[in-house]
Every structure is written in C-alpha cells, then in structure tokens.
Motif scaffolding. Structure first.
Motif, PDB file in Angstrom:
ATOM      1  N   ALA A   1       0.823  -1.219   0.000  1.00  0.00           N
ATOM      2  CA  ALA A   1       0.000   0.000   0.000  1.00  0.00           C
ATOM      3  C   ALA A   1       0.853   1.264   0.000  1.00  0.00           C
ATOM      4  CB  ALA A   1      -0.926  -0.006   1.211  1.00  0.00           C
ATOM      5  N   ARG A   2       2.147   1.101  -0.081  1.00  0.00           N
ATOM      6  CA  ARG A   2       3.037   2.259  -0.061  1.00  0.00           C
ATOM      7  C   ARG A   2       3.254   2.776  -1.486  1.00  0.00           C
ATOM      8  NH1 ARG A   2       7.573  -0.410   4.011  1.00  0.00           N
ATOM      9  NH2 ARG A   2       6.111  -0.771   5.767  1.00  0.00           N
ATOM     10  N   HIS A   3       3.100   4.081  -1.627  1.00  0.00           N
ATOM     11  CA  HIS A   3       3.234   4.697  -2.949  1.00  0.00           C
ATOM     12  C   HIS A   3       3.946   6.026  -2.764  1.00  0.00           C
ATOM     13  CE1 HIS A   3       2.510   6.241  -6.890  1.00  0.00           C
ATOM     14  NE2 HIS A   3       1.547   7.064  -6.540  1.00  0.00           N
ATOM     15  N   ASP A   4       5.056   6.194  -3.445  1.00  0.00           N
ATOM     16  CA  ASP A   4       5.888   7.387  -3.311  1.00  0.00           C
ATOM     17  C   ASP A   4       5.950   8.103  -4.658  1.00  0.00           C
ATOM     18  OD1 ASP A   4       7.787   9.322  -2.882  1.00  0.00           O
ATOM     19  OD2 ASP A   4       9.407   7.951  -2.354  1.00  0.00           O
ATOM     20  N   PRO A   5       5.072   9.069  -4.902  1.00  0.00           N
ATOM     21  CA  PRO A   5       5.043   9.717  -6.228  1.00  0.00           C
ATOM     22  C   PRO A   5       6.386  10.319  -6.621  1.00  0.00           C
ATOM     23  CG  PRO A   5       3.201  10.442  -4.856  1.00  0.00           C
ATOM     24  CD  PRO A   5       4.102   9.664  -3.973  1.00  0.00           C
ATOM     25  N   LEU A   6       7.027  11.000  -5.695  1.00  0.00           N
ATOM     26  CA  LEU A   6       8.303  11.652  -6.012  1.00  0.00           C
ATOM     27  C   LEU A   6       9.399  10.621  -6.243  1.00  0.00           C
ATOM     28  CD1 LEU A   6      10.049  14.155  -6.326  1.00  0.00           C
ATOM     29  CD2 LEU A   6      10.263  14.248  -3.822  1.00  0.00           C
ATOM     30  N   GLY A   7       9.519   9.663  -5.342  1.00  0.00           N
ATOM     31  CA  GLY A   7      10.563   8.652  -5.485  1.00  0.00           C
ATOM     32  C   GLY A   7      10.408   7.821  -6.741  1.00  0.00           C
ATOM     33  N   GLU A   8       9.172   7.473  -7.090  1.00  0.00           N
ATOM     34  CA  GLU A   8       8.945   6.647  -8.277  1.00  0.00           C
ATOM     35  C   GLU A   8       9.274   7.414  -9.552  1.00  0.00           C
ATOM     36  OE1 GLU A   8       4.933   5.330  -7.756  1.00  0.00           O
ATOM     37  OE2 GLU A   8       5.422   4.311  -5.869  1.00  0.00           O
ATOM     38  N   TRP A   9       8.939   8.711  -9.584  1.00  0.00           N
ATOM     39  CA  TRP A   9       9.283   9.505 -10.761  1.00  0.00           C
ATOM     40  C   TRP A   9      10.803   9.632 -10.900  1.00  0.00           C
ATOM     41  CZ3 TRP A   9      11.013  14.889 -10.362  1.00  0.00           C
ATOM     42  CH2 TRP A   9      11.277  15.461 -11.613  1.00  0.00           C
ATOM     43  N   LEU A  10      11.475   9.911  -9.801  1.00  0.00           N
ATOM     44  CA  LEU A  10      12.932  10.049  -9.855  1.00  0.00           C
ATOM     45  C   LEU A  10      13.605   8.709 -10.177  1.00  0.00           C
ATOM     46  CD1 LEU A  10      13.497  12.464  -6.852  1.00  0.00           C
ATOM     47  CD2 LEU A  10      13.980  12.958  -9.257  1.00  0.00           C
TER      48      LEU A  10
ATOM     49  N   HIS B   1      21.126   4.471 -13.516  1.00  0.00           N
ATOM     50  CA  HIS B   1      21.511   4.694 -12.120  1.00  0.00           C
ATOM     51  C   HIS B   1      20.317   4.437 -11.210  1.00  0.00           C
ATOM     52  CE1 HIS B   1      25.522   6.460 -12.801  1.00  0.00           C
ATOM     53  NE2 HIS B   1      24.993   6.892 -13.936  1.00  0.00           N
ATOM     54  N   PRO B   2      20.587   4.037  -9.949  1.00  0.00           N
ATOM     55  CA  PRO B   2      19.503   3.780  -8.997  1.00  0.00           C
ATOM     56  C   PRO B   2      19.077   5.050  -8.266  1.00  0.00           C
ATOM     57  CG  PRO B   2      21.590   3.213  -7.994  1.00  0.00           C
ATOM     58  CD  PRO B   2      21.905   3.652  -9.406  1.00  0.00           C
ATOM     59  N   PHE B   3      17.893   4.986  -7.660  1.00  0.00           N
ATOM     60  CA  PHE B   3      17.387   6.085  -6.842  1.00  0.00           C
ATOM     61  C   PHE B   3      17.647   5.799  -5.372  1.00  0.00           C
ATOM     62  CE2 PHE B   3      13.878   7.343  -4.022  1.00  0.00           C
ATOM     63  CZ  PHE B   3      14.002   8.728  -4.098  1.00  0.00           C
ATOM     64  N   ASP B   4      17.959   6.856  -4.614  1.00  0.00           N
ATOM     65  CA  ASP B   4      17.956   6.797  -3.157  1.00  0.00           C
ATOM     66  C   ASP B   4      17.603   8.185  -2.637  1.00  0.00           C
ATOM     67  OD1 ASP B   4      20.458   8.359  -2.961  1.00  0.00           O
ATOM     68  OD2 ASP B   4      21.432   6.530  -3.655  1.00  0.00           O
ATOM     69  N   GLU B   5      17.443   8.322  -1.334  1.00  0.00           N
ATOM     70  CA  GLU B   5      16.974   9.584  -0.764  1.00  0.00           C
ATOM     71  C   GLU B   5      17.963  10.722  -0.915  1.00  0.00           C
ATOM     72  OE1 GLU B   5      13.937  10.723   0.874  1.00  0.00           O
ATOM     73  OE2 GLU B   5      13.380   9.088  -0.473  1.00  0.00           O
ATOM     74  N   GLU B   6      19.225  10.431  -1.227  1.00  0.00           N
ATOM     75  CA  GLU B   6      20.180  11.504  -1.519  1.00  0.00           C
ATOM     76  C   GLU B   6      19.698  12.387  -2.659  1.00  0.00           C
ATOM     77  OE1 GLU B   6      24.151  10.418  -2.517  1.00  0.00           O
ATOM     78  OE2 GLU B   6      24.787  10.206  -0.427  1.00  0.00           O
ATOM     79  N   ILE B   7      18.971  11.809  -3.590  1.00  0.00           N
ATOM     80  CA  ILE B   7      18.497  12.567  -4.746  1.00  0.00           C
ATOM     81  C   ILE B   7      17.458  13.598  -4.328  1.00  0.00           C
ATOM     82  CG2 ILE B   7      17.399  12.368  -7.025  1.00  0.00           C
ATOM     83  CD1 ILE B   7      20.221  11.250  -6.914  1.00  0.00           C
ATOM     84  N   VAL B   8      16.751  13.350  -3.238  1.00  0.00           N
ATOM     85  CA  VAL B   8      15.741  14.280  -2.746  1.00  0.00           C
ATOM     86  C   VAL B   8      16.335  15.291  -1.772  1.00  0.00           C
ATOM     87  CG1 VAL B   8      13.530  14.476  -1.530  1.00  0.00           C
ATOM     88  CG2 VAL B   8      13.955  12.519  -3.032  1.00  0.00           C
ATOM     89  N   LEU B   9      17.285  14.850  -0.944  1.00  0.00           N
ATOM     90  CA  LEU B   9      17.754  15.680   0.167  1.00  0.00           C
ATOM     91  C   LEU B   9      19.214  16.097   0.055  1.00  0.00           C
ATOM     92  CD1 LEU B   9      15.994  13.754   3.070  1.00  0.00           C
ATOM     93  CD2 LEU B   9      15.246  15.854   1.947  1.00  0.00           C
ATOM     94  N   GLY B  10      19.926  15.618  -0.959  1.00  0.00           N
ATOM     95  CA  GLY B  10      21.313  16.021  -1.136  1.00  0.00           C
ATOM     96  C   GLY B  10      22.256  15.271  -0.205  1.00  0.00           C
TER      97      GLY B  10
END
Length: 418
Positions: free
Chosen positions: A173-182, A191-200
């Motif tokens: 039931a988890r859905h992350d619009p920002l993470g999925e787009w990135l 390249h893979p996604f991780d939270e560094e892409i959102v928060l630096g």
C-alpha cells in the motif's frame, strides 16, 4: 573544482545562488549556472555563465495553470498533527511531482543537463530544492551534490513525516510519487534512486540556525548575502527626505510568477497616508491597477535594488518572503511583516516579532489601522531599531560565502565517487 549550479526557474532563486557562485569563482573555481533558454538574462544579470537546457519554460504561465493553482492548498509547511495524515502528505508530494517537478524539469531538460554534466564533468553540483535536475545530473556525472536552501527546510521535514507514515502501511500500500518519478528518470540513465536525490549529500543553509528544523541531515550554515539584481540608483536615494523613509515591497516572485500578491495594496498605502513619512513603494503597473489615487507621501518605483534602498529606510513593510526578510535583516531595518500562509512566511514573521525587530500581522485579518499603528511604532519606538540591529549582528556572525568554500571543497572530496 568545477561547480554547476541548478536554480529553480524564478529570478529570485537565481539571485539567491549568485553570492555563493561568486565566492567559488573568486576562489579560483570554474562556475556554471544551468537554466531554461528564456532565463539566461537572469544569470547574465548576476555576472555568471549560463548553460541553457531544455525548452523555453515560461514559468509564469506554468504557475498560473489550473492544475498548478488547484493544488497549492497542499501546503508543504503544514505542521498541525491533526492535518498530517498519510493522504494529506501523499497529496503534497503528488502535487509537487506532477504539477511542479515534472513540468519544470521535464525529460528533455533532465536529459540535456545530464548530457552537459557528462561532458563538463563537474566536481560539485549545487541545486535548488525545487529543481531536481541537479542531483540527477550529479549522479550521472559522478559529482558530489548539495542543496542550497532558499528558506526553511520544509521539504526535508515533510519527507521525514511521509516516510514515518508510509512505514505504518503494508508494503503493497506504499506509494511514493516523487521517489517513483525520480527512480524512472535515473533508470533511463542507468543509475539507482535513493533519498540523496531528494535531500542532497549535504545542505547549504542561509537561514538563521535558530530557525532550523532538527532533521538528521548535514547542514553547512552560511550568511545570507543580499543580491536583488542589478539596477541604477535613482538620484533621490542619496538625499535625506527630511522625515523617516519607509519601504513597501512585496518581492519579485508573487508579481512575476503568480501575477498576484495576496495583499490589498490599497489598504497598505492608505494606512500610511496620514503619517509623516516618505513611502517608497516598489510596485509595478499591474500592482497599482486598483489604486485610484496615490497618497501624497508615496513615491512609486518599479524596481530598485533592495540592498541599496533599505539602508536608507527607517522601516520596511513586506510579505514575509525569505529573501526580503534576509535583506532587511542585513540592513538592520525594523520590519512590518504582513504575511501570507505560503512556505515560510508565517515563520519569518514570527521570528521578526519574537526578537523585537518588528511586528507581524496575518494578511487575512490586517486592517488599515494595523498598518498605520505598526508603521508609526516602528519609526518612533527605539526598541524596534535595537531589535533589528541585534538580528543584523547575529547575521554577521555567520560565515560568509567565501568562508565556507574550504568546507565545500572538503565535502566534495569526501562525497565524490573515486
């Protein structure tokens, strides 16, 4: 080092990056600023080298689209526990992703900036939290990257709340619009996604440390240095008006991006009409549309660099924008903040009032009498000038942009992949 800056598509956001870009350039580093093709004049006005990418954005038209305006009620600054449900916080990131990020940094913009970064090979990418092409380009080019904040870090705080709430839901039931787009964007580049892409990897913060949220992130504090754009100084600015000068300014972003200010300008001017002050109102023709007659003590000028105007003033009335607030603090001028509930304007107003450097009034309840009494108090009661001087001293105690260059060099060396 080679340093690439990626501002958000607004003049004030470009100008927010200029002092740090200058500091790095004068320390001997190569500096570039990316932008959409219709925004190069803002970069050039700051004396910096522009890298146009993507299509012409026409950000003012974008910000007035119905799908953008309809979602602005998803306030990323919301902090009332009863409002911070999963659906609400999910809606915040859904709106930012679909209405803002995917339009400002569409596939062409992302891909062109990534291609430039692969070719130029920056060591460090400094990016605006509202322009996520920066961290994507950094990941693709193997560069270190950091956010340069333009106000309070509501994005990091809301992201933490989102993850806390998501962990309470079943995995399916988890859905992350920002993470999925990135993630999809980065996958196109391998390249893979991780939270560094959102928060630096770290964040450069020009806001006062007393206002920083207690997030588990690395922050590099820096003194806010005003740059409001170039412009000639009118001759009257150098002459004593013979009475207190009061500046009325509502910033650049409201009038350029949204075409509205959310404040009744007629009431602001009427509140000062009977006072023995000279009012300098930095307003354009649209902002004056509903003003039938200017009071005799009002001088209107479309634009003058605020950093040059405010040191000649005894007080300033403004909307609570972080850069206007910072410029007023740097000038040591008492402030009357008629704030709207957008981003950090309420927090800015409260900080001014809490430190005795001015007064705060909610735009939803402000009256002509509030303006009259507030301005009168600011120019006659010495305590407000003392409070403004105290805030200025605190600002000057923070490291200047040139002082943090060695820190940025060390962090870049630590975070850049070998």
């Amino acid at each position: 080092m080679r340093v690439l800056f990626t501002p958000y598509s607004a003049r004030s956001h470009v100008y927010n990056m200029a002092p740090l870009a200058w500091a790095l350039a004068t320390a001997g580093h190569e500096v570039r600023l990316s932008c959409h093709p219709d925004e190069t004049e803002w970069v050039q006005a700051a004396g910096l080298t522009a890298v146009p990418v993507g299509r012409e954005l026409r950000v003012a038209e974008l910000m007035r689209r119905p799908e953008v305006l309809d979602g602005i009620h998803h306030d990323i600054a919301e902090d009332r526990p009863e409002r911070l449900t999963h659906d609400y916080v999910h809606g915040v990131f859904q709106w930012y992703t679909e209405a803002l990020f995917r339009n400002v940094t569409d596939e062409d913009t992302m891909d062109e900036l990534a291609a430039f970064a692969r070719w130029w090979r920056p060591d460090l990418v400094v990016w605006d939290p509202l322009n996520l092409s920066g961290p994507v380009a950094a990941r693709v080019a193997g560069a270190a990257h950091a956010r340069l904040l333009f106000g309070l870090d509501f994005g990091a705080r809301m992201r933490r709340v989102f993850h806390d709430l998501s962990r309470q839901r079943p995995p399916r039931a988890r859905h992350d619009p920002l993470g999925e787009w990135l993630a999809a964007t980065l996958a196109r580049h391998g390249h893979p996604f991780d939270e560094e892409i959102v928060l630096g990897q770290w964040s450069i913060d020009p806001m006062p440390s007393r206002m920083r949220f207690p997030e588990d992130l690395t922050y590099v504090p820096v003194r806010y240095v005003p740059f409001n754009g170039p412009g000639p100084l009118p001759p009257w600015l150098h002459h004593d008006p013979g009475r207190p000068r009061v500046c009325l300014t509502l910033g650049l972003s409201g009038r350029e991006l949204f075409g509205e200010d959310g404040i009744a300008i007629t009431d602001l001017l009427a509140g000062m009409a009977d006072l023995d002050v000279e009012v300098v109102a930095t307003l354009d023709a649209r902002q004056l549309t509903d003003v039938r007659a200017l009071p005799d003590n009002v001088r209107v000028i479309d634009f003058v660099p605020l950093r040059a105007l405010l040191p000649t003033c005894a007080a300033v009335i403004h909307h609570g924008g972080a850069t206007t607030y910072g410029t007023a603090v740097a000038a040591g001028v008492p402030q009357l903040v008629v704030y709207t509930k957008v981003w950090d304007k309420a927090a800015v107003a409260q900080d001014v009032a809490r430190h005795g450097a001015g007064l705060a009034v909610d735009v939803d309840v402000v009256t002509v009498a509030d303006v009259r009494d507030g301005v009168r108090r600011l120019v006659t009661e010495d305590s407000f000038a003392a409070g403004a001087r105290h805030l200025r001293q605190q600002l000057l105690a923070a490291p200047a942009p040139s002082d943090i260059v060695p820190t940025l060099e060390r962090l870049t060396a630590r975070h850049r992949p070998t």
